[in-house]
Design a protein around this motif. Structure first.
Motif, PDB file in Angstrom:
ATOM      1  N   LYS A 102       0.840  -1.196   0.000  1.00 15.26           N
ATOM      2  CA  LYS A 102       0.000   0.000   0.000  1.00 15.26           C
ATOM      3  C   LYS A 102       0.879   1.251   0.000  1.00 15.26           C
ATOM      4  CE  LYS A 102      -3.704  -2.204   2.681  1.00 15.26           C
ATOM      5  NZ  LYS A 102      -4.199  -2.939   1.627  1.00 15.26           N
ATOM      6  N   PHE A 103       0.470   2.214  -0.793  1.00 15.86           N
ATOM      7  CA  PHE A 103       1.122   3.516  -0.826  1.00 15.86           C
ATOM      8  C   PHE A 103       0.192   4.483  -0.102  1.00 15.86           C
ATOM      9  CE2 PHE A 103       3.306   1.246  -4.006  1.00 15.86           C
ATOM     10  CZ  PHE A 103       4.467   1.912  -4.347  1.00 15.86           C
ATOM     11  N   LYS A 104       0.414   4.693   1.192  1.00 17.33           N
ATOM     12  CA  LYS A 104      -0.434   5.633   1.933  1.00 17.33           C
ATOM     13  C   LYS A 104      -0.145   7.054   1.482  1.00 17.33           C
ATOM     14  CE  LYS A 104      -2.190   4.854   5.839  1.00 17.33           C
ATOM     15  NZ  LYS A 104      -2.594   4.639   7.207  1.00 17.33           N
ATOM     16  N   THR A 105       1.086   7.297   1.071  1.00 19.14           N
ATOM     17  CA  THR A 105       1.503   8.573   0.492  1.00 19.14           C
ATOM     18  C   THR A 105       2.399   8.246  -0.686  1.00 19.14           C
ATOM     19  OG1 THR A 105       1.491   9.600   2.687  1.00 19.14           O
ATOM     20  CG2 THR A 105       2.676  10.769   0.948  1.00 19.14           C
ATOM     21  N   GLY A 106       2.260   8.996  -1.759  1.00 18.23           N
ATOM     22  CA  GLY A 106       3.080   8.771  -2.946  1.00 18.23           C
ATOM     23  C   GLY A 106       2.234   8.304  -4.112  1.00 18.23           C
ATOM     24  N   ASP A 107       2.693   8.599  -5.287  1.00 20.16           N
ATOM     25  CA  ASP A 107       1.956   8.298  -6.515  1.00 20.16           C
ATOM     26  C   ASP A 107       2.569   7.081  -7.209  1.00 20.16           C
ATOM     27  OD1 ASP A 107       0.633   8.232  -8.943  1.00 20.16           O
ATOM     28  OD2 ASP A 107       0.855  10.379  -9.330  1.00 20.16           O
ATOM     29  N   TYR A 108       2.015   5.914  -6.921  1.00 23.19           N
ATOM     30  CA  TYR A 108       2.508   4.666  -7.510  1.00 23.19           C
ATOM     31  C   TYR A 108       2.491   4.739  -9.029  1.00 23.19           C
ATOM     32  CZ  TYR A 108       2.461  -0.134  -9.181  1.00 23.19           C
ATOM     33  OH  TYR A 108       2.734  -1.279  -9.880  1.00 23.19           O
ATOM     34  N   THR A 109       1.405   5.224  -9.605  1.00 24.39           N
ATOM     35  CA  THR A 109       1.246   5.235 -11.054  1.00 24.39           C
ATOM     36  C   THR A 109       2.308   6.090 -11.727  1.00 24.39           C
ATOM     37  OG1 THR A 109      -1.120   4.902 -10.770  1.00 24.39           O
ATOM     38  CG2 THR A 109      -0.392   5.647 -12.925  1.00 24.39           C
ATOM     39  N   ALA A 110       2.562   7.273 -11.193  1.00 25.86           N
ATOM     40  CA  ALA A 110       3.588   8.151 -11.771  1.00 25.86           C
ATOM     41  C   ALA A 110       4.972   7.511 -11.651  1.00 25.86           C
ATOM     42  CB  ALA A 110       3.561   9.514 -11.091  1.00 25.86           C
ATOM     43  N   MET A 111       5.248   6.892 -10.500  1.00 27.84           N
ATOM     44  CA  MET A 111       6.554   6.278 -10.278  1.00 27.84           C
ATOM     45  C   MET A 111       6.777   5.118 -11.236  1.00 27.84           C
ATOM     46  SD  MET A 111       8.093   3.370  -8.752  1.00 27.84           S
ATOM     47  CE  MET A 111       6.793   2.757  -7.733  1.00 27.84           C
ATOM     48  N   ILE A 112       5.805   4.253 -11.385  1.00 26.43           N
ATOM     49  CA  ILE A 112       5.975   3.041 -12.180  1.00 26.43           C
ATOM     50  C   ILE A 112       6.078   3.349 -13.670  1.00 26.43           C
ATOM     51  CG2 ILE A 112       3.610   2.297 -12.626  1.00 26.43           C
ATOM     52  CD1 ILE A 112       6.380   0.132 -11.145  1.00 26.43           C
ATOM     53  N   LYS A 113       5.535   4.486 -14.094  1.00 32.58           N
ATOM     54  CA  LYS A 113       5.613   4.874 -15.501  1.00 32.58           C
ATOM     55  C   LYS A 113       6.958   5.511 -15.859  1.00 32.58           C
ATOM     56  CE  LYS A 113       0.703   5.506 -16.340  1.00 32.58           C
ATOM     57  NZ  LYS A 113      -0.355   6.472 -16.644  1.00 32.58           N
ATOM     58  N   ASP A 114       7.752   5.855 -14.861  1.00 29.92           N
ATOM     59  CA  ASP A 114       9.045   6.492 -15.095  1.00 29.92           C
ATOM     60  C   ASP A 114      10.153   5.474 -14.829  1.00 29.92           C
ATOM     61  OD1 ASP A 114      11.383   7.968 -15.126  1.00 29.92           O
ATOM     62  OD2 ASP A 114      10.557   9.633 -13.956  1.00 29.92           O
ATOM     63  N   PRO A 115      10.756   4.897 -15.883  1.00 33.03           N
ATOM     64  CA  PRO A 115      11.764   3.868 -15.666  1.00 33.03           C
ATOM     65  C   PRO A 115      12.960   4.350 -14.851  1.00 33.03           C
ATOM     66  CG  PRO A 115      11.545   4.392 -18.018  1.00 33.03           C
ATOM     67  CD  PRO A 115      10.506   5.166 -17.275  1.00 33.03           C
ATOM     68  N   ARG A 116      13.195   5.651 -14.824  1.00 32.84           N
ATOM     69  CA  ARG A 116      14.297   6.186 -14.018  1.00 32.84           C
ATOM     70  C   ARG A 116      14.010   6.033 -12.532  1.00 32.84           C
ATOM     71  NH1 ARG A 116      14.507  12.160 -15.636  1.00 32.84           N
ATOM     72  NH2 ARG A 116      12.349  11.816 -15.027  1.00 32.84           N
ATOM     73  N   MET A 117      12.736   5.906 -12.178  1.00 35.47           N
ATOM     74  CA  MET A 117      12.352   5.694 -10.781  1.00 35.47           C
ATOM     75  C   MET A 117      11.948   4.249 -10.519  1.00 35.47           C
ATOM     76  SD  MET A 117      10.203   9.138  -9.869  1.00 35.47           S
ATOM     77  CE  MET A 117       9.659   8.530  -8.297  1.00 35.47           C
ATOM     78  N   ALA A 118      11.277   3.625 -11.462  1.00 38.88           N
ATOM     79  CA  ALA A 118      10.766   2.269 -11.262  1.00 38.88           C
ATOM     80  C   ALA A 118      11.896   1.264 -11.034  1.00 38.88           C
ATOM     81  CB  ALA A 118       9.908   1.842 -12.445  1.00 38.88           C
ATOM     82  N   GLY A 119      12.941   1.333 -11.845  1.00 36.07           N
ATOM     83  CA  GLY A 119      14.069   0.409 -11.683  1.00 36.07           C
ATOM     84  C   GLY A 119      14.700   0.503 -10.304  1.00 36.07           C
ATOM     85  N   PRO A 120      15.060   1.706  -9.851  1.00 34.66           N
ATOM     86  CA  PRO A 120      15.608   1.828  -8.507  1.00 34.66           C
ATOM     87  C   PRO A 120      14.624   1.417  -7.406  1.00 34.66           C
ATOM     88  CG  PRO A 120      16.260   3.715  -9.815  1.00 34.66           C
ATOM     89  CD  PRO A 120      15.259   2.930 -10.633  1.00 34.66           C
ATOM     90  N   PHE A 121      13.335   1.675  -7.619  1.00 35.56           N
ATOM     91  CA  PHE A 121      12.352   1.262  -6.614  1.00 35.56           C
ATOM     92  C   PHE A 121      12.381  -0.256  -6.447  1.00 35.56           C
ATOM     93  CE2 PHE A 121       8.072   0.006  -5.239  1.00 35.56           C
ATOM     94  CZ  PHE A 121       8.003   0.699  -4.040  1.00 35.56           C
ATOM     95  N   ILE A 122      12.384  -0.964  -7.562  1.00 35.96           N
ATOM     96  CA  ILE A 122      12.476  -2.429  -7.522  1.00 35.96           C
ATOM     97  C   ILE A 122      13.772  -2.849  -6.819  1.00 35.96           C
ATOM     98  CG2 ILE A 122      12.740  -4.503  -8.968  1.00 35.96           C
ATOM     99  CD1 ILE A 122       9.903  -3.375  -9.108  1.00 35.96           C
ATOM    100  N   LYS A 123      14.863  -2.181  -7.153  1.00 38.37           N
ATOM    101  CA  LYS A 123      16.173  -2.498  -6.573  1.00 38.37           C
ATOM    102  C   LYS A 123      16.172  -2.294  -5.062  1.00 38.37           C
ATOM    103  CE  LYS A 123      20.345  -3.830  -7.412  1.00 38.37           C
ATOM    104  NZ  LYS A 123      20.521  -5.199  -7.884  1.00 38.37           N
ATOM    105  N   SER A 124      15.385  -1.341  -4.571  1.00 39.26           N
ATOM    106  CA  SER A 124      15.374  -1.069  -3.131  1.00 39.26           C
ATOM    107  C   SER A 124      14.946  -2.285  -2.308  1.00 39.26           C
ATOM    108  CB  SER A 124      14.489   0.143  -2.811  1.00 39.26           C
ATOM    109  OG  SER A 124      13.120  -0.150  -2.956  1.00 39.26           O
ATOM    110  N   PHE A 125      14.122  -3.144  -2.887  1.00 44.35           N
ATOM    111  CA  PHE A 125      13.699  -4.358  -2.177  1.00 44.35           C
ATOM    112  C   PHE A 125      14.875  -5.335  -2.059  1.00 44.35           C
ATOM    113  CE2 PHE A 125       9.730  -2.533  -3.446  1.00 44.35           C
ATOM    114  CZ  PHE A 125       8.870  -2.820  -2.406  1.00 44.35           C
ATOM    115  N   ASN A 126      15.684  -5.448  -3.119  1.00 48.22           N
ATOM    116  CA  ASN A 126      16.863  -6.308  -3.057  1.00 48.22           C
ATOM    117  C   ASN A 126      17.860  -5.775  -2.020  1.00 48.22           C
ATOM    118  OD1 ASN A 126      15.665  -6.458  -5.843  1.00 48.22           O
ATOM    119  ND2 ASN A 126      17.087  -8.168  -5.948  1.00 48.22           N
ATOM    120  N   VAL A 127      17.976  -4.457  -1.971  1.00 47.11           N
ATOM    121  CA  VAL A 127      18.902  -3.843  -1.019  1.00 47.11           C
ATOM    122  C   VAL A 127      18.417  -4.095   0.414  1.00 47.11           C
ATOM    123  CG1 VAL A 127      19.800  -1.618  -0.205  1.00 47.11           C
ATOM    124  CG2 VAL A 127      19.797  -2.157  -2.643  1.00 47.11           C
TER     125      VAL A 127
END
Length: 133
Positions: A102-127
């Protein structure tokens, strides 16, 4: 391991974040600044917070009512699963659509559409999975 999102855990996460070029360096290229909170859906407030400036995590610890850009919530079991196995783009979409992340704050749709943000977001889980006691 320190309790998930505790001060010690968040400090270790900050260290791992800054060591990962696909996260810190990728976000530095887009001058990413954000205050990101992590927690659990059954709590009123998030547990831990990470402050990122120009892609680099500059502070981490317990949440103290700071204004947030992102507030991410999931059950401890789901956080653990994603840390151990990663999440991937398809898994992220399923977790979001299924209400597991759940994203209580933040725009999931905008983030996921921007590969410059989506890739690092995915990477944050591995980190997150690299955090050790």
């Amino acid at each position: 391991m320190a309790d998930l999102f505790s001060e010690a855990w968040m400090q270790a996460y900050m260290t791992e974040w800054n060591k990962e070029p696909e996260l810190a360096e990728a976000l530095a290229k887009i001058n990413f600044n954000s205050t990101i909170a992590y927690g659990f859906p059954d709590q009123d407030k998030p547990t831990g917070i990470l402050v990122v400036q120009a892609g680099k995590a500059v502070s981490a610890g317990p949440y103290n009512n700071e204004p947030l850009n992102w507030d991410l919530r999931a059950t401890a079991d789901n956080w653990q699963k994603w840390m151990e196995k990663g999440i991937g783009m398809a898994g992220l979409g399923m977790a979001y659509m299924g209400g597991k992340l759940k994203f209580k704050t933040g725009d999931y749709t905008a983030m996921i559409k921007d590969p410059r943000m989506a890739g690092p977001f995915i990477k944050s889980f591995n980190v997150m999975g690299k955090v050790k006691a």
